[in-house]
Design a protein around this motif. Structure first.
Motif, PDB file in Angstrom:
ATOM      1  N   TRP A   1     -71.967  28.167 -13.029  1.00 43.12           N
ATOM      2  CA  TRP A   1     -70.644  28.230 -12.394  1.00 43.12           C
ATOM      3  C   TRP A   1     -69.586  28.547 -13.451  1.00 43.12           C
ATOM      4  CZ3 TRP A   1     -69.205  28.679  -7.532  1.00 43.12           C
ATOM      5  CH2 TRP A   1     -67.924  28.321  -7.122  1.00 43.12           C
ATOM      6  N   ARG A   2     -69.726  27.919 -14.604  1.00 38.25           N
ATOM      7  CA  ARG A   2     -68.774  28.184 -15.699  1.00 38.25           C
ATOM      8  C   ARG A   2     -68.882  29.617 -16.175  1.00 38.25           C
ATOM      9  NH1 ARG A   2     -69.494  24.462 -20.590  1.00 38.25           N
ATOM     10  NH2 ARG A   2     -68.228  26.113 -21.534  1.00 38.25           N
ATOM     11  N   ILE A   3     -70.124  30.096 -16.286  1.00 40.36           N
ATOM     12  CA  ILE A   3     -70.308  31.472 -16.755  1.00 40.36           C
ATOM     13  C   ILE A   3     -69.633  32.440 -15.784  1.00 40.36           C
ATOM     14  CG2 ILE A   3     -72.056  33.282 -17.102  1.00 40.36           C
ATOM     15  CD1 ILE A   3     -73.859  31.103 -18.322  1.00 40.36           C
ATOM     16  N   LEU A   4     -69.770  32.142 -14.490  1.00 37.60           N
ATOM     17  CA  LEU A   4     -69.161  33.030 -13.493  1.00 37.60           C
ATOM     18  C   LEU A   4     -67.640  32.921 -13.490  1.00 37.60           C
ATOM     19  CD1 LEU A   4     -71.474  32.749 -10.383  1.00 37.60           C
ATOM     20  CD2 LEU A   4     -71.130  34.715 -11.864  1.00 37.60           C
ATOM     21  N   LYS A   5     -67.146  31.687 -13.621  1.00 44.82           N
ATOM     22  CA  LYS A   5     -65.703  31.480 -13.488  1.00 44.82           C
ATOM     23  C   LYS A   5     -64.939  31.744 -14.781  1.00 44.82           C
ATOM     24  CE  LYS A   5     -65.700  30.428  -9.294  1.00 44.82           C
ATOM     25  NZ  LYS A   5     -65.025  31.289  -8.360  1.00 44.82           N
ATOM     26  N   GLU A   6     -65.582  31.424 -15.911  1.00 43.32           N
ATOM     27  CA  GLU A   6     -64.834  31.463 -17.171  1.00 43.32           C
ATOM     28  C   GLU A   6     -65.309  32.554 -18.132  1.00 43.32           C
ATOM     29  OE1 GLU A   6     -65.164  27.508 -18.769  1.00 43.32           O
ATOM     30  OE2 GLU A   6     -64.689  26.657 -16.804  1.00 43.32           O
ATOM     31  N   GLY A   7     -66.423  33.161 -17.806  1.00 37.97           N
ATOM     32  CA  GLY A   7     -66.930  34.189 -18.713  1.00 37.97           C
ATOM     33  C   GLY A   7     -68.115  33.672 -19.494  1.00 37.97           C
ATOM     34  N   ARG A   8     -68.726  34.587 -20.259  1.00 39.68           N
ATOM     35  CA  ARG A   8     -69.939  34.186 -20.985  1.00 39.68           C
ATOM     36  C   ARG A   8     -69.607  33.091 -21.984  1.00 39.68           C
ATOM     37  NH1 ARG A   8     -69.002  39.895 -22.438  1.00 39.68           N
ATOM     38  NH2 ARG A   8     -67.712  39.729 -24.308  1.00 39.68           N
ATOM     39  N   ILE A   9     -70.597  32.215 -22.192  1.00 38.69           N
ATOM     40  CA  ILE A   9     -70.311  31.070 -23.076  1.00 38.69           C
ATOM     41  C   ILE A   9     -70.787  31.312 -24.507  1.00 38.69           C
ATOM     42  CG2 ILE A   9     -70.099  29.218 -21.369  1.00 38.69           C
ATOM     43  CD1 ILE A   9     -73.041  28.660 -21.825  1.00 38.69           C
ATOM     44  N   HIS A  10     -71.609  32.342 -24.710  1.00 40.89           N
ATOM     45  CA  HIS A  10     -71.994  32.711 -26.081  1.00 40.89           C
ATOM     46  C   HIS A  10     -71.583  34.158 -26.286  1.00 40.89           C
ATOM     47  CE1 HIS A  10     -74.507  29.231 -26.457  1.00 40.89           C
ATOM     48  NE2 HIS A  10     -75.160  29.549 -25.355  1.00 40.89           N
ATOM     49  N   GLU A  11     -71.202  34.481 -27.500  1.00 40.85           N
ATOM     50  CA  GLU A  11     -70.975  35.900 -27.803  1.00 40.85           C
ATOM     51  C   GLU A  11     -72.322  36.520 -28.136  1.00 40.85           C
ATOM     52  OE1 GLU A  11     -68.789  38.282 -27.309  1.00 40.85           O
ATOM     53  OE2 GLU A  11     -67.896  36.578 -26.262  1.00 40.85           O
TER      54      GLU A  11
ATOM     55  N   LEU B   1     -69.426  51.826 -13.019  1.00 42.18           N
ATOM     56  CA  LEU B   1     -69.456  50.778 -11.984  1.00 42.18           C
ATOM     57  C   LEU B   1     -69.018  51.328 -10.629  1.00 42.18           C
ATOM     58  CD1 LEU B   1     -67.958  47.522 -13.557  1.00 42.18           C
ATOM     59  CD2 LEU B   1     -70.250  47.831 -12.606  1.00 42.18           C
ATOM     60  N   PRO B   2     -69.776  51.073  -9.584  1.00 42.53           N
ATOM     61  CA  PRO B   2     -69.389  51.563  -8.254  1.00 42.53           C
ATOM     62  C   PRO B   2     -68.092  50.920  -7.770  1.00 42.53           C
ATOM     63  CG  PRO B   2     -71.655  50.703  -8.244  1.00 42.53           C
ATOM     64  CD  PRO B   2     -71.045  50.333  -9.556  1.00 42.53           C
ATOM     65  N   GLU B   3     -67.475  51.579  -6.813  1.00 42.48           N
ATOM     66  CA  GLU B   3     -66.280  50.988  -6.191  1.00 42.48           C
ATOM     67  C   GLU B   3     -66.714  49.878  -5.257  1.00 42.48           C
ATOM     68  OE1 GLU B   3     -63.145  51.585  -6.914  1.00 42.48           O
ATOM     69  OE2 GLU B   3     -63.853  53.018  -8.427  1.00 42.48           O
ATOM     70  N   GLU B   4     -65.784  48.983  -4.932  1.00 45.40           N
ATOM     71  CA  GLU B   4     -66.099  47.917  -3.963  1.00 45.40           C
ATOM     72  C   GLU B   4     -66.047  48.522  -2.559  1.00 45.40           C
ATOM     73  OE1 GLU B   4     -65.574  43.777  -5.670  1.00 45.40           O
ATOM     74  OE2 GLU B   4     -63.548  44.607  -5.805  1.00 45.40           O
TER      75      GLU B   4
ATOM     76  N   LEU C   1     -73.950  40.137  -9.483  1.00 43.08           N
ATOM     77  CA  LEU C   1     -72.877  41.146  -9.403  1.00 43.08           C
ATOM     78  C   LEU C   1     -71.887  40.905  -8.267  1.00 43.08           C
ATOM     79  CD1 LEU C   1     -74.168  44.746 -10.213  1.00 43.08           C
ATOM     80  CD2 LEU C   1     -72.780  43.188 -11.595  1.00 43.08           C
ATOM     81  N   PRO C   2     -72.372  40.706  -7.025  1.00 45.95           N
ATOM     82  CA  PRO C   2     -71.391  40.481  -5.944  1.00 45.95           C
ATOM     83  C   PRO C   2     -70.560  39.224  -6.171  1.00 45.95           C
ATOM     84  CG  PRO C   2     -73.606  40.827  -5.046  1.00 45.95           C
ATOM     85  CD  PRO C   2     -73.754  40.710  -6.521  1.00 45.95           C
ATOM     86  N   LEU C   3     -71.122  38.250  -6.881  1.00 45.02           N
ATOM     87  CA  LEU C   3     -70.356  37.026  -7.150  1.00 45.02           C
ATOM     88  C   LEU C   3     -69.266  37.295  -8.180  1.00 45.02           C
ATOM     89  CD1 LEU C   3     -73.332  34.489  -7.358  1.00 45.02           C
ATOM     90  CD2 LEU C   3     -71.611  34.571  -5.550  1.00 45.02           C
ATOM     91  N   LEU C   4     -69.566  38.152  -9.147  1.00 43.21           N
ATOM     92  CA  LEU C   4     -68.568  38.471 -10.172  1.00 43.21           C
ATOM     93  C   LEU C   4     -67.494  39.404  -9.623  1.00 43.21           C
ATOM     94  CD1 LEU C   4     -70.928  39.112 -13.216  1.00 43.21           C
ATOM     95  CD2 LEU C   4     -69.183  37.324 -13.067  1.00 43.21           C
ATOM     96  N   GLY C   5     -67.916  40.293  -8.743  1.00 42.23           N
ATOM     97  CA  GLY C   5     -66.988  41.292  -8.217  1.00 42.23           C
ATOM     98  C   GLY C   5     -66.688  42.341  -9.287  1.00 42.23           C
ATOM     99  N   ARG C   6     -66.074  43.397  -8.868  1.00 42.77           N
ATOM    100  CA  ARG C   6     -65.819  44.499  -9.805  1.00 42.77           C
ATOM    101  C   ARG C   6     -64.896  44.049 -10.925  1.00 42.77           C
ATOM    102  NH1 ARG C   6     -63.412  49.549 -10.805  1.00 42.77           N
ATOM    103  NH2 ARG C   6     -65.080  51.063 -11.186  1.00 42.77           N
ATOM    104  N   GLU C   7     -63.878  43.319 -10.541  1.00 41.31           N
ATOM    105  CA  GLU C   7     -62.900  42.872 -11.538  1.00 41.31           C
ATOM    106  C   GLU C   7     -63.545  41.936 -12.562  1.00 41.31           C
ATOM    107  OE1 GLU C   7     -58.746  40.448 -11.504  1.00 41.31           O
ATOM    108  OE2 GLU C   7     -59.383  41.360  -9.609  1.00 41.31           O
ATOM    109  N   GLY C   8     -64.312  40.984 -12.023  1.00 45.88           N
ATOM    110  CA  GLY C   8     -64.979  40.019 -12.910  1.00 45.88           C
ATOM    111  C   GLY C   8     -65.975  40.693 -13.832  1.00 45.88           C
ATOM    112  N   THR C   9     -66.624  41.705 -13.317  1.00 42.77           N
ATOM    113  CA  THR C   9     -67.604  42.421 -14.136  1.00 42.77           C
ATOM    114  C   THR C   9     -66.873  43.200 -15.246  1.00 42.77           C
ATOM    115  OG1 THR C   9     -68.997  42.609 -12.180  1.00 42.77           O
ATOM    116  CG2 THR C   9     -69.552  44.024 -14.039  1.00 42.77           C
TER     117      THR C   9
END
Ligand code: GLU
Length: 457
Positions: A367-377, A395-398, A444-452
Motif C-alpha cells: 500500500w505504501r509503495i502504491l501510495k508513496e512511491g518505491r521504498i528503495h532506490e 505509456l498508453p492513454e487512459e 498498473l491500473p492501481l497506479l494509473g497513468r499519473e502514478g506510473t
C-alpha cells in the motif's frame, strides 16, 4: 447423552500450540457430535494461577474460534472436593498419612534396596489410633491417600489389578494398579493435587469424553478407579500424542516462542495454527483448512500417530501464505481498514497483492509503495535507464484496465527489441523498487497513468 468435553489447563502461563491442540481436539470432537465444550481452569495451585492467565487463555481460544459453553474454576469448588473427600473417608476408601517428604524418600530407598517396586508401602494403614493422636498432638496434619483397589482381603498384599479401557486414540490400554502408589488426594495444608478435583468435576459436569495428552495415560488408571470409588461410570478417554520441537524437545508452557499469543503477534492466521495442530502426525497431508468446520471433517481421533509429532514452525508460514492467498476482500475488509488500507482502491489492491503476502500485515508495504512511491532506490544501469525513458514515453492513454500492461509491453517490445526479463525487470524496479511482487498487469491500473509517470526514473 449429550457429548460433553472439557479443556482443563492450569492458568499458570500462556498456552502454546501443543495445549491449543488439546483444546482443538476437544472442540472438533464436540463440533462433530453436536456436543458441549466446558472450559475448566485447574487453578487449585492458587499461588501460581492467575486470572490474567485465565483471561489470556480464553482470548487465545476465542482467537482460534473456540467458544466454550461454560467456564469453570476449580478454585471456586473447594467445598465440593471437601465433601467428596469426606464421603471417601466415611467409606474407608482414603486414609490419613503422616510421613514427611524426607521419610517418604527414605522409605522409597529402602524398598529399592530390597528389590521392591518404589511405591508407597501403605505403612500408614498400620497406624493405631493412639499413634495418630500422638502425631496430631505434635502438630502434624495428615495428607490423604486413595486406597487403590488392588488387593483381595489384605491391602498390605497388593495383587496385579488391571484397569482397561478402549482409548479413542491409542486403542486398548491397560494399567496395573499394583504398580502404582496410592495417590495423595489432599496435602497436609488442605490443598488438592490435580487427580481428585479433576475426577469430581468430570462427574459433576457430566463429562462424557476426556481428551488429553498421553502424559496422562497412567493417571487414567487411577482416575478410573476413583470414578468407581465415587460411584460413577468413567467417561471415555482419548490420549493424543504430544508435540516436540524439530530437535525433539518437549514444548513447555514457559517457552514463550510457540505460544499462541506469539504466533498471533507474528501475523500467523488462526486457521494456520489450527490446521497444523490438528493434521500434524496424521496420515492426512497438512494443508490449510479454511474453517474449523472443514477441519472437523478431517479429524479422526483414531488416526493420530501414537509417537510424538514434530512441530515445524516453517510449515506455519507455508499454511499462512496459502490461507492469505485464498482470502476474499470481504473476509479481510475490516482488518485492512484497521491497517489504513481503505477506500475505492482497496478491493483491487487486495486482489492484486494477496498472492504475494506471507502475512496480512505485509499488505501495508505494498500500500505504501502504491501510495508513496518505491521504498528503495533501485540499481539501474545506464542502458536500463535509457530503456525506461523510452518505455515510459510509450505509456498508453487512459482508461487503464487489466490489459494495459499487455498493450504497453507490446509497444515497448516493438520499439526496443527487448523482451522477457530484460523488459519487465527494469520496469518492476522503477515502479516498485523491488525485484519481485504482485503482477505488474494488476499494479498498473492501481497506479494509473499519473502514478506510473511519477515513477519514471
Ligand atoms: N490440568 C491438567 C493438565 O493440564 C488437566 C489434565 C486433564 O485434562 O485431565 O495437564
Amino acid at each position: 447423552m449429550t457429548v460433553t468435553v472439557r479443556f482443563a489447563p492450569s492458568p499458570t502461563g500462556n498456552i502454546h500450540i501443543g495445549n491449543a491442540r488439546t483444546a482443538l481436539f476437544n472442540w472438533l470432537f464436540a463440533l462433530k457430535n453436536r456436543g458441549r465444550f466446558i472450559q475448566r481452569f485447574d487453578d487449585t495451585d492458587t499461588a501460581r494461577s492467575t486470572q490474567e492467565f485465565a483471561n489470556a487463555i480464553l482470548y487465545d481460544l476465542h482467537w482460534l474460534g473456540i467458544f466454550p459453553d461454560v467456564v469453570e474454576y476449580q478454585s471456586k469448588r473447594f467445598d465440593v472436593y471437601d465433601a467428596a473427600l469426606e464421603r471417601l473417608k466415611a467409606e474407608g476408601k482414603v486414609y490419613a498419612c503422616y510421613e514427611t517428604p524426607e521419610e517418604l524418600d527414605l522409605k522409597r530407598k529402602i524398598r529399592r534396596t530390597r528389590g521392591l517396586p518404589p511405591v508407597y508401602g501403605r505403612d500408614a494403614l498400620k497406624l493405631t489410633a493412639a499413634q495418630k493422636a500422638a502425631f496430631e498432638a505434635e502438630g502434624r496434619k495428615p495428607h490423604w491417600r486413595f486406597l487403590l483397589p488392588n488387593f483381595g482381603a489384605d491391602p498390605l498384599e497388593p495383587q496385579r489389578t488391571e484397569v482397561t479401557w478402549k482409548d479413542m486414540m491409542r486403542g486398548d490400554e491397560t494399567v496395573d494398579l499394583a504398580s502404582l502408589s496410592d495417590p495423595i488426594l489432599r496435602r497436609e495444608d488442605g490443598s488438592y493435587l490435580y487427580t481428585f478435583p479433576s475426577v469430581v468435576d468430570d462427574i459433576d459436569f457430566g463429562i462424557t469424553h476426556v481428551i488429553r495428552g498421553d502424559d496422562h495415560v497412567t493417571n487414567t488408571g487411577v482416575q478410573i478407579a476413583l470414578f468407581r470409588a465415587l460411584g460413577a461410570e468413567p467417561p471415555a478417554f482419548g490420549h493424543h500424542n504430544l508435540l516436540t520441537t524439530v530437535t525433539g524437545e518437549g514444548l513447555s508452557k514457559r517457552s514463550g516462542a510457540l505460544s499462541v499469543a506469539s504466533l498471533r503477534d507474528s501475523g500467523i492466521e488462526p486457521m494456520a495454527v489450527a490446521s497444523l495442530a490438528v493434521l500434524v502426525g496424521t496420515a492426512e497431508n497438512v494443508s490449510a483448512m479454511k474453517s474449523l468446520a472443514e477441519l472437523a471433517e478431517h479429524f479422526e481421533p483414531s488416526q493420530i500417530s501414537k509417537s510424538p509429532s514434530k512441530f515445524d514452525p516453517a510449515e506455519l508460514t507455508t499454511l499462512n501464505r496459502a490461507l492469505i492467498h485464498a482470502m476474499s476482500f470481504e473476509q479481510v475488509r475490516e482488518r485492512l481498514a484497521a491497517l489504513g488500507i481503505a477506500g475505492d482502491e482497496a478491493e483491487g489492491f487486495w486482489n492484486a497483492v494477496r498472492g504475494n503476502l506471507d502475512r496480512l500485515s505485509d499488505a501495508v508495504l505494498w500500500w505504501r509503495i502504491l501510495k508513496e512511491g518505491r521504498i528503495h532506490e533501485p540499481h539501474l544501469t545506464d542502458e536500463d535507464r535509457e530503456f525506461l525513458v523510452r518505455s515510459f514515453d510509450l505509456l498508453p492513454e487512459e482508461p487503464w484496465n487489466g490489459s494495459t500492461w499487455k498493450s504497453w509491453t507490446e509497444a515497448i517490445k516493438e520499439a526496443t527489441g527487448r523482451k522477457g526479463k530484460a523488459l519487465f525487470m527494469p520496469i518492476r524496479l522503477a515502479l516498485t523498487g523491488l525485484s519481485s511482487g504482485p503482477e505488474l498487469a494488476d499494479l498498473l491500473p492501481l497506479l494509473g497513468r499519473e502514478g506510473t509517470l511519477a515513477r519514471r526514473p
